[in-house]
Design a protein around this motif. Structure first.
Motif: not given
Ligand SMILES: Nc1ncnc2c1ncn2[C@@H]1O[C@H](COP(=O)(O)OP(=O)(O)O)[C@@H](O)[C@H]1O
Ligand SMILES: [Mg+2]
Lengths: 437, 261
Positions: A312, A315-316, A319, A322, B92-96
């Motif tokens: 996670a 990935g971002n 995010a 948060l 605010a999402l984890a895209d993967n």
């Protein structure tokens, strides 16, 4: 209920239009990227086999290949997590050298004075001291990266110099040898392999585990009404998986001990030496360690909170923060883990060499990073698999071993490995773009 | 419990980035079952203000009360403990990773063995998504492959799944078509019925008048004024947004244009 029906219906509609290979991939849910890598590995192996006049695909060469890949493969599993979180670790080779040197001095000079020469606990104390040191160094680097905000590239570039210097400092550059007899088993060789019987046991346990995993997965899906793989696909996966496992065991078990060692083995027991004595190596202990590390790291990455957070964050990062994840602590833990993995690799390397030298692990950081990247870890973060990186390590080692077998000069070897790395990543970029569409 | 104790009260909140006073001496409150809309130009400080409440930013000054008691919110985890859930403007999402992993990020369901219970998480995700977006089927795919509306519903699902008492929605319909926007409006009404307090940030004045009990207008980091949709017109509110002029029906804030009279 309706979910399952509609999905099945849409699958049915799509299937008519799909080609046979596409249908096969969909049913087995195999990762095409991973299959591509295995294909590349097969091409390399067969290519070297033909070019060398049948010297590559021999039990002896494959067994040595497996032992030589172990150290880089182990470190590459940690490098995946490092790169997935958009970091890098350039210090692993130097870290390996430093920790290896400390473990060497501990077992060859420090403990013999303290406990007496050849004390049975020597190897484990040396290993524990190394693991502690590796974890501490990892923690230090991780702390500076995660909490003090210095980029990983800089921190570990510094580490590359610092730990190499520290390794020299321990003995002023002197090589330390020999290693403890038990410790040496971690390096492979006729003693450092588990023999035919235990190799079969390992193989059968692995096959049983594979089948149980497939059965369990199917049960879980059924419990929650998720779409199932067709039975033939499950059967195919089980059969091919078990065949590969048992095939690898058979190869390890057809590589015999050299005749000199066989003779000494019988003489030591006071027995006559049989005419056609055949004692198989079986799986080498470093390879067993590498497989164990691979299984544990895959478990960590896929089945634990820690692993979920690693991906996670990759990935971002915003995010993840948060969502309430303590991202700094996760990053620091990754570097601690990397330090411990470098220790395991150091143990294997020193044991195999039967010495701790100042140059041990030089340039390993590049092999490890290359293995992870060839294995599908994206430098952009968020993407990578443990198994891929380990196959990447085997692929790199195959290139090196094959070229040595063909008598290619060292400079040309470097040119080829460098070119392959760039081409592999380019191919991967092309592949990913096509998948996205 | 006293009927008039607000669910949340933010008092005299200020934060500056470098020299920019993004939020300056802002006080707002929210009651249970109430929808308070925050409106204002881009850069007015709306997102920054609610990010202080959700724990993403640490305020320079001011206090936050939850149910009348001072709340310690210094990171997103703290805010969630008070039942504050947020749909961020950036989603605010984890895209993967897939929808389920995003929905449960930071609050994963675990098996008795202490491992991730992905199957249970997917099953729960199917239930919530079934309510928000019944046609959604792409549970196995990373959310980067989803459409804007689908990503939005994942972000909304994450906020409402964990029994929020205070819900912050920062431009939740920005990526949505008219039909999906209407769906979100229905959801807001339904959550309000359940007694949840909602901060709604939106650019659509019609929607705001339709849904909000009170409208707070911000400009240059300050509150221009607070109005009730029944007591002012949409044009009055536009005047507040653009000119900072507080009409008679509204309660002026520190940012109201001072009339030289
Ligand atoms: N992390 C940050 N760093 C620096 N400036 C910021 C940051 N976040 C917001 N700002 C500034 O604060 C002001 C308010 O922004 P924002 O709260 O996003 O406005 P709104 O959501 O009302 O459009 C803007 O001037 C913006 O540039
Ligand atoms: Mg905003």
């Amino acid at each position: 209920m309706t979910d399952v029906k509609s999905e099945a219906a849409s699958q049915g509609a799509g299937a008519a239009a799909e080609s046979a290979p596409a249908r096969f991939l969909k049913a087995t849910e195999l990762d095409t990227r991973m299959l591509g890598m295995l294909g590349a590995l097969a091409v390399i192996w067969i290519g070297f086999h033909l070019l060398s006049g049948g010297l590559f695909l021999t039990p002896r060469n494959l067994w040595n290949l497996s032992v030589q890949s172990a150290s880089v493969a182990i470190m590459s599993t940690g490098m995946v997590l490092v790169i997935v979180t958009r970091n890098i670790d350039l210090s692993v080779g130097s870290l390996l050298g430093f920790v290896g040197m400390v473990m060497g001095v501990t077992q060859a000079e420090f403990l013999p004075d303290l406990l007496g020469f050849g004390h049975p606990a020597t190897w484990i104390i040396a290993l524990a001291a190394g693991a502690l040191l590796g974890a501490l160094i990892g923690a230090l680097q991780g702390f500076i990266i995660a909490y003090m905000g210095v980029p990983a590239f800089i921190v570990t570039l510094g580490g590359l110099l610092v730990w190499r210097g520290a390794a020299w400092w321990v003995t002023s550059g002197r090589t330390v040898a020999p290693m403890d007899a038990t410790f040496r088993l971690m390096g492979g060789g006729p003693d450092g392999a588990i023999g035919a019987f235990w190799s079969w046991v390992v193989g059968i346990v692995a096959c049983v585990a594979l089948v149980l995993m497939l059965v369990h997965g199917r049960r879980q899906r059924r419990k929650f009404n998720f779409p199932l793989r067709p039975l033939w696909a499950e059967g195919f996966l089980a059969t091919v998986g078990c065949a590969l496992i048992l095939g690898a065991i058979a190869v390890a078990n057809s590589y015999p001990w050299p005749s000199g060692i066989v003779r000494r083995y019988f003489q030591a027991q006071g027995l006559p030496v049989p005419e056609d004595a055949f004692i198989a190596h079986g799986i080498a202990i470093p390879v067993l360690i590498a497989i164990g590390v691979g299984v544990i790291m895959t478990f960590l990455a896929n089945r634990t909170r820690f692993g979920r957070y690693v991906f996670a964050i990759g990935g971002n990062p915003e995010a993840a923060e948060l969502a309430g994840i303590n991202t700094r602590w996760v990053v620091m833990k990754i570097f601690i883990l990397m330090g411990v993995l470098a220790t395991i690799a150091a143990a294997i390397s020193t044991a195999r060499l039967n010495a701790a030298t100042n140059a041990l692990g030089t340039l390993d950081e590049l092999l490890v990073i290359a293995a992870a990247v060839i294995g599908g870890t994206s430098l952009g973060g968020g993407v990578g698999t443990i198994a891929g990186a380990m196959i990447g390590a085997v692929l790199m080692q195959s290139l090196a071993s094959g070229m040595i077998l063909l008598g290619v000069d060292t400079p040309l070897q470097n040119i080829v490995v460098g070119a392959v790395l760039v081409i592999a990543v380019w191919l991967d970029t092309v592949y990913r773009k096509r998948v996205k569409k | 419990m006293a009927e008039n104790t607000p669910l949340v009260e933010m008092k005299n909140i200020s934060i500056a980035f470098g020299g920019i006073h993004a939020v300056e001496d802002v006080s707002i409150d929210l009651h249970a079952g109430e929808v308070v809309a925050l409106v204002g130009h881009n850069g007015a400080g709306k997102s920054t203000l609610i990010k202080i409440l959700s724990g993403a930013y640490t305020r320079d000054a001011g206090t936050i009360l939850v149910n009348g008691k001072e709340a310690q919110i210094s990171n997103p985890r703290d805010a969630k403990k008070y039942g504050i859930e947020t749909i961020y403007q950036t989603l605010a999402l984890a895209d993967n990773v897939d929808a389920a992993a995003n929905l449960f990020l930071g609050r994963e369901l675990m098996t008795t063995w202490g491992t991730l219970d992905d199957v249970a998480m997917e099953s729960e995700t199917r239930k919530v998504m079934g309510r928000l977006n019944p046609r959604f089927q792409r549970f196995k795919e990373p959310v980067s492959r989803l459409s804007g509306g689908q990503r939005q519903s994942v972000a909304i699902a994450r906020a409402i799944y964990f029994d929020a008492r205070i819900l912050i929605m920062d431009e939740p319909t920005a990526a949505l078509g008219p039909q999906e926007t209407a769906q979100v409006s229905d959801l807001v009404r339904q959550l309000k019925q359940e007694g949840i307090g909602i901060f709604l940030i939106s650019h659509d004045i019609h929607d705001v008048f339709d849904l909000a009990d009170r409208v707070v207008v911000m400009k240059n980091g300050q509150v221009v004024g607070t109005a009730r949709p029944g007591e002012v017109t949409e044009d009055d509110v536009l005047g507040m947004i653009i000119l900072g002029k507080c009409p008679p029906g509204a309660v002026p804030g520190p940012g109201a244009l001072q009339m030289a009279a």
